[in-house]
Design a protein around this motif. Structure first.
Motif, PDB file in Angstrom:
ATOM      1  N   THR A   9      35.221  83.564 116.231  1.00  0.00           N
ATOM      2  CA  THR A   9      36.097  83.811 117.368  1.00  0.00           C
ATOM      3  C   THR A   9      37.537  83.898 116.893  1.00  0.00           C
ATOM      4  OG1 THR A   9      36.469  81.467 117.858  1.00  0.00           O
ATOM      5  CG2 THR A   9      34.537  82.527 118.877  1.00  0.00           C
ATOM      6  N   PHE A  10      38.346  84.561 117.682  1.00  0.00           N
ATOM      7  CA  PHE A  10      39.764  84.683 117.353  1.00  0.00           C
ATOM      8  C   PHE A  10      40.444  83.321 117.359  1.00  0.00           C
ATOM      9  CE2 PHE A  10      44.104  85.257 119.265  1.00  0.00           C
ATOM     10  CZ  PHE A  10      44.737  85.592 118.071  1.00  0.00           C
ATOM     11  N   ALA A  11      40.099  82.475 118.334  1.00  0.00           N
ATOM     12  CA  ALA A  11      40.716  81.151 118.419  1.00  0.00           C
ATOM     13  C   ALA A  11      40.433  80.327 117.168  1.00  0.00           C
ATOM     14  CB  ALA A  11      40.215  80.421 119.662  1.00  0.00           C
ATOM     15  N   ARG A  14      42.468  81.819 114.217  1.00  0.00           N
ATOM     16  CA  ARG A  14      43.899  81.544 114.357  1.00  0.00           C
ATOM     17  C   ARG A  14      44.212  80.106 113.995  1.00  0.00           C
ATOM     18  NH1 ARG A  14      46.425  82.391 120.209  1.00  0.00           N
ATOM     19  NH2 ARG A  14      44.824  80.814 120.613  1.00  0.00           N
ATOM     20  N   LEU A  64      49.398  89.457 116.889  1.00  0.00           N
ATOM     21  CA  LEU A  64      48.407  88.639 117.593  1.00  0.00           C
ATOM     22  C   LEU A  64      47.373  89.498 118.325  1.00  0.00           C
ATOM     23  CD1 LEU A  64      50.663  85.774 119.006  1.00  0.00           C
ATOM     24  CD2 LEU A  64      49.168  85.745 116.993  1.00  0.00           C
ATOM     25  N   SER A  65      47.831  90.559 118.984  1.00  0.00           N
ATOM     26  CA  SER A  65      46.876  91.438 119.667  1.00  0.00           C
ATOM     27  C   SER A  65      45.998  92.167 118.663  1.00  0.00           C
ATOM     28  CB  SER A  65      47.622  92.441 120.557  1.00  0.00           C
ATOM     29  OG  SER A  65      48.508  93.232 119.785  1.00  0.00           O
ATOM     30  N   ALA A  68      43.383  89.651 117.408  1.00  0.00           N
ATOM     31  CA  ALA A  68      42.327  89.394 118.390  1.00  0.00           C
ATOM     32  C   ALA A  68      41.253  90.473 118.327  1.00  0.00           C
ATOM     33  CB  ALA A  68      42.926  89.307 119.786  1.00  0.00           C
ATOM     34  N   SER A  69      41.675  91.723 118.150  1.00  0.00           N
ATOM     35  CA  SER A  69      40.711  92.820 118.047  1.00  0.00           C
ATOM     36  C   SER A  69      39.946  92.765 116.732  1.00  0.00           C
ATOM     37  CB  SER A  69      41.436  94.169 118.182  1.00  0.00           C
ATOM     38  OG  SER A  69      41.967  94.337 119.470  1.00  0.00           O
ATOM     39  N   CYS A  71      39.268  90.228 114.831  1.00  0.00           N
ATOM     40  CA  CYS A  71      38.315  89.114 114.796  1.00  0.00           C
ATOM     41  C   CYS A  71      37.042  89.420 115.583  1.00  0.00           C
ATOM     42  CB  CYS A  71      38.975  87.843 115.342  1.00  0.00           C
ATOM     43  SG  CYS A  71      40.145  87.095 114.183  1.00  0.00           S
ATOM     44  N   ARG A 155      34.626  88.561 125.127  1.00  0.00           N
ATOM     45  CA  ARG A 155      35.838  87.897 125.634  1.00  0.00           C
ATOM     46  C   ARG A 155      36.988  88.882 125.843  1.00  0.00           C
ATOM     47  NH1 ARG A 155      35.736  81.959 124.777  1.00  0.00           N
ATOM     48  NH2 ARG A 155      33.659  81.482 123.983  1.00  0.00           N
ATOM     49  N   LEU A 156      36.980  89.975 125.114  1.00  0.00           N
ATOM     50  CA  LEU A 156      38.023  90.973 125.286  1.00  0.00           C
ATOM     51  C   LEU A 156      37.726  91.917 126.453  1.00  0.00           C
ATOM     52  CD1 LEU A 156      38.680  91.976 121.551  1.00  0.00           C
ATOM     53  CD2 LEU A 156      40.032  90.426 122.983  1.00  0.00           C
TER      54      LEU A 156
END
Length: 282
Positions: A9-11, A14, A64-65, A68-69, A71, A155-156
């Motif tokens: 996951t992105f979280a 990060r 960051l955007s 997110a993609s 990941c 999630r996106l």
């Protein structure tokens, strides 16, 4: 060498990347892995790094955007390349790196982000909800859909459905992760098998009726249609069952349309409002 096994996951990425960056650990000293595949955390070898890490590390907002993609992609290299890009942007001093499309790391991450964008677009277009019941307490209808994305985009992609279908309870099931909306909040659970998805219902007939009504045989371009609606999605689309029949009968329908006499044009209604629209301003 430092081992970083994280959830996909992105979280999770990060959080781990922030920890590594604060320690000044360079990209070539990190081995990334997927914790969801059953790997445990390997013992980290103690190491000392002489790089001076600022108290506050500033990350470009557009990174960051992009991260997110990236990941959400399924390529095993994504976490390592993304961390290398982050390291170069911050501790490496290459603040304008994202503006250099010819850079290999930038180019690769942007290519992954484009693939994610296409996958999200397909999910928005091809999710088909099926009615499974109604909540006795709230009276809200409950719907379930099954979808098989190429990447981990749930999630996106689901905020789109949260806004568009806020008035009903729904779940979107995928092999990697499932999303659920109850009218108040969006929650996520582990992925499921296709056998746990609902079977066809009456709404499938509505989809087929609608698709048949908008199908224009005179403008049929099979290759363009298959490019926008790849056949791998057909098995989960109720209207896909009639596509081949519509294509095979398109020539006959075009000929029928050509042989059908034109309808007479109706005269324009004669009233004061219509006449005022045709009057030129003085």
């Amino acid at each position: 060498m430092t081992s970083a096994f994280i959830e996909p996951t992105f979280a999770a990425w990060r959080s781990k990347a922030r920890e590594l960056l604060k320690q000044g650990i360079p990209p070539d000293q990190v081995h990334w892995g997927d914790a969801s595949e059953g790997h445990g955390l390997l013992r980290e070898e103690p190491a000392s790094y002489t790089i001076s890490v600022p108290v506050e590390i500033k990350v470009p907002p557009n990174f960051l955007s992009l991260a997110a993609s990236v990941c959400a992609h399924t390529d095993d290299r994504r976490h390592a390349i993304l961390y290398r890009l982050l390291y170069r942007l911050t501790l490496g001093g290459e603040r304008h790196l994202l503006r250099i499309p010819s850079d290999p790391d930038t180019r690769q991450c942007q290519a992954w982000a484009k693939a994610i964008g296409r996958d999200i677009h397909k999910m928005h277009a091809f999710v088909r909800f099926r009615l499974i019941g109604q909540d006795d307490t709230t009276g809200r209808e409950q719907f379930v859909a099954w979808f098989e994305p190429e990447h981990r985009i749930v999630r996106l992609a689901t905020p789109f459905f949260e806004k568009r279908f806020a008035g009903m309870d729904w779940s979107i099931l995928t092999p990697d992760e499932c999303a659920h909306w109850d009218g108040k909040k969006l929650t996520f659970t582990p992925g499921l098998d296709r056998s746990q998805a609902p079977s066809a219902d009456a709404h499938d007939d509505l989809w087929r009726t609608y698709y048949r009504s908008i199908f224009n045989p005179a403008r049929l371009k099979v290759q363009a249609m298959q490019s926008e609606m790849p056949q791998k999605y057909w098995k989960n689309l109720p209207e896909a069952q009639i596509i081949r029949d519509l294509i095979s009968g398109s020539q006959e329908r075009v000929q029928e349309m050509l042989e059908t006499p034109e309808r007479p044009v109706k005269p324009v209604p004669d009233n004061a409002y219509i006449r005022s629209l045709h009057q030129r301003p003085q």
